[in-house]
Design an enzyme around this catalytic site. Structure first.
Site, PDB file in Angstrom:
ATOM      1  N   PRO A   8      90.099   2.301 -74.216  1.00 60.97           N
ATOM      2  CA  PRO A   8      89.583   3.083 -75.325  1.00 60.97           C
ATOM      3  C   PRO A   8      88.877   4.363 -74.923  1.00 60.97           C
ATOM      4  CG  PRO A   8      88.989   0.794 -75.590  1.00 60.97           C
ATOM      5  CD  PRO A   8      89.673   0.898 -74.265  1.00 60.97           C
ATOM      6  N   ASN A   9      89.152   5.398 -75.680  1.00 59.65           N
ATOM      7  CA  ASN A   9      88.509   6.720 -75.589  1.00 59.65           C
ATOM      8  C   ASN A   9      88.926   7.529 -74.355  1.00 59.65           C
ATOM      9  OD1 ASN A   9      86.910   6.364 -77.982  1.00 59.65           O
ATOM     10  ND2 ASN A   9      85.667   4.934 -76.815  1.00 59.65           N
ATOM     11  N   ALA A  68      85.067   0.944 -72.255  1.00 61.72           N
ATOM     12  CA  ALA A  68      83.963   0.082 -72.702  1.00 61.72           C
ATOM     13  C   ALA A  68      84.362  -1.392 -72.768  1.00 61.72           C
ATOM     14  CB  ALA A  68      83.467   0.555 -74.068  1.00 61.72           C
ATOM     15  N   ARG A  70      85.904  14.768 -73.892  1.00 63.13           N
ATOM     16  CA  ARG A  70      84.816  13.817 -74.119  1.00 63.13           C
ATOM     17  C   ARG A  70      83.748  13.948 -73.032  1.00 63.13           C
ATOM     18  NH1 ARG A  70      85.454   7.514 -72.352  1.00 63.13           N
ATOM     19  NH2 ARG A  70      83.541   6.773 -73.301  1.00 63.13           N
ATOM     20  N   TYR A  89      82.558  12.899 -67.568  1.00 61.37           N
ATOM     21  CA  TYR A  89      83.928  12.511 -67.230  1.00 61.37           C
ATOM     22  C   TYR A  89      84.786  13.660 -66.680  1.00 61.37           C
ATOM     23  CZ  TYR A  89      82.607   8.325 -69.777  1.00 61.37           C
ATOM     24  OH  TYR A  89      81.953   7.179 -70.183  1.00 61.37           O
ATOM     25  N   ARG A  95      74.063   4.551 -65.025  1.00 62.01           N
ATOM     26  CA  ARG A  95      74.000   4.763 -66.470  1.00 62.01           C
ATOM     27  C   ARG A  95      73.283   3.592 -67.166  1.00 62.01           C
ATOM     28  NH1 ARG A  95      79.764   6.501 -68.434  1.00 62.01           N
ATOM     29  NH2 ARG A  95      78.536   7.131 -70.249  1.00 62.01           N
ATOM     30  N   GLU A 128      90.207  -2.126 -60.341  1.00 60.38           N
ATOM     31  CA  GLU A 128      89.393  -1.606 -61.455  1.00 60.38           C
ATOM     32  C   GLU A 128      88.832  -0.248 -61.061  1.00 60.38           C
ATOM     33  OE1 GLU A 128      86.204  -4.285 -62.419  1.00 60.38           O
ATOM     34  OE2 GLU A 128      85.189  -2.832 -63.707  1.00 60.38           O
ATOM     35  N   ASN A 149      91.435   1.091 -65.876  1.00 59.67           N
ATOM     36  CA  ASN A 149      90.133   1.528 -66.381  1.00 59.67           C
ATOM     37  C   ASN A 149      90.085   1.106 -67.842  1.00 59.67           C
ATOM     38  OD1 ASN A 149      87.822   2.722 -67.294  1.00 59.67           O
ATOM     39  ND2 ASN A 149      88.253   4.758 -66.442  1.00 59.67           N
ATOM     40  N   HIS A 169      86.416   3.162 -62.442  1.00 62.64           N
ATOM     41  CA  HIS A 169      85.584   3.856 -63.428  1.00 62.64           C
ATOM     42  C   HIS A 169      85.320   5.263 -62.925  1.00 62.64           C
ATOM     43  CE1 HIS A 169      85.077   0.303 -65.746  1.00 62.64           C
ATOM     44  NE2 HIS A 169      84.847  -0.352 -64.619  1.00 62.64           N
TER      45      HIS A 169
HETATM   46  C1  DQA Z   1      84.201   4.272 -67.988  1.00 64.80           C
HETATM   47  C2  DQA Z   1      82.781   3.715 -68.048  1.00 64.80           C
HETATM   48  C3  DQA Z   1      82.582   2.884 -69.306  1.00 64.80           C
HETATM   49  O1  DQA Z   1      81.259   2.396 -69.355  1.00 64.80           O
HETATM   50  C4  DQA Z   1      82.828   3.719 -70.539  1.00 64.80           C
HETATM   51  O2  DQA Z   1      82.709   2.944 -71.696  1.00 64.80           O
HETATM   52  C5  DQA Z   1      84.138   4.422 -70.489  1.00 64.80           C
HETATM   53  C6  DQA Z   1      84.575   5.024 -69.242  1.00 64.80           C
HETATM   54  C7  DQA Z   1      84.394   5.220 -66.790  1.00 64.80           C
HETATM   55  O3  DQA Z   1      85.541   5.467 -66.438  1.00 64.80           O
HETATM   56  O4  DQA Z   1      83.419   5.730 -66.245  1.00 64.80           O
HETATM   57  O5  DQA Z   1      84.817   4.562 -71.506  1.00 64.80           O
HETATM   58  O6  DQA Z   1      85.105   3.175 -67.805  1.00 64.80           O
END
Ligand code: DQA
Length: 150
Positions: A9-10, A74, A17, A22, A104, A95, A71, A97
């Site tokens: 998501p996102n 959230a 964003r 990011y 954070r 995994e 990735n 991020h």
């Molecule tokens: C994320 C970190 C997550 O906490 C966040 O919700 C994201 C992006 C990252 O790539 O840093 O959407 O996975």
């Protein structure tokens, strides 16, 4: 060799964003560069904002891909279903991020996925995806050697 990158998501909003967290690049642009760096490999990219679609993709890739870079955004911090899917498939999953989640909010410090993944790359920006792909390539070569396929 087939490597699948899955973003949750996102992450379709990368570049727009919170660029201070990011970065300024869209994933599509980054992915084009990544494909150019691994010309002999089949790299696939999948993004969804829907947990079920991510589960279906993991199930499918569990038998088709040689490695998965995940990735889950959230959902990393909330989804037992995604963790179960990663545990259920045989394909190795790394995994990733983009941000350093440990710098954070505390709710980002726990991942349901990490214990089911081969490894975790955190906080190295988009380069984390490249490092994960490189590791998966090396891992496959080592496994093939051990199995006497080379
Ligand atoms: C994320 C970190 C997550 O906490 C966040 O919700 C994201 C992006 C990252 O790539 O840093 O959407 O996975």
């Amino acid at each position: 060799m087939n490597i699948l990158i899955i973003n949750g998501p996102n992450l379709n909003l990368l570049g727009r964003r919170q660029p201070e967290i990011y970065g300024p690049f869209s994933f599509d642009d980054y992915f084009k560069g990544l494909q150019a760096q691994f010309p002999h490999m089949h790299l696939e990219y999948f993004q969804s904002n829907h947990e079920g679609a991510l589960l279906d993709k993991l199930h499918g890739a569990g038998s088709e891909a040689d490695g998965i870079v995940l990735n889950a955004g959230a959902l990393t911090h909330t989804s037992i279903a995604l963790a179960d899917a990663v545990a259920a498939i045989r394909t190795p999953v790394v995994e990733v991020h983009i941000s350093n989640v440990y710098k954070r909010e505390p709710f980002r410090h726990h991942s349901y996925l990490s214990a089911c993944c081969e490894g975790v790359i955190v906080g190295l920006g988009l380069e984390g995806y490249r490092l994960a792909v490189e590791w998966l390539v090396r891992r496959t070569k080592v496994s093939e050697k051990l199995e006497g396929k080379e």
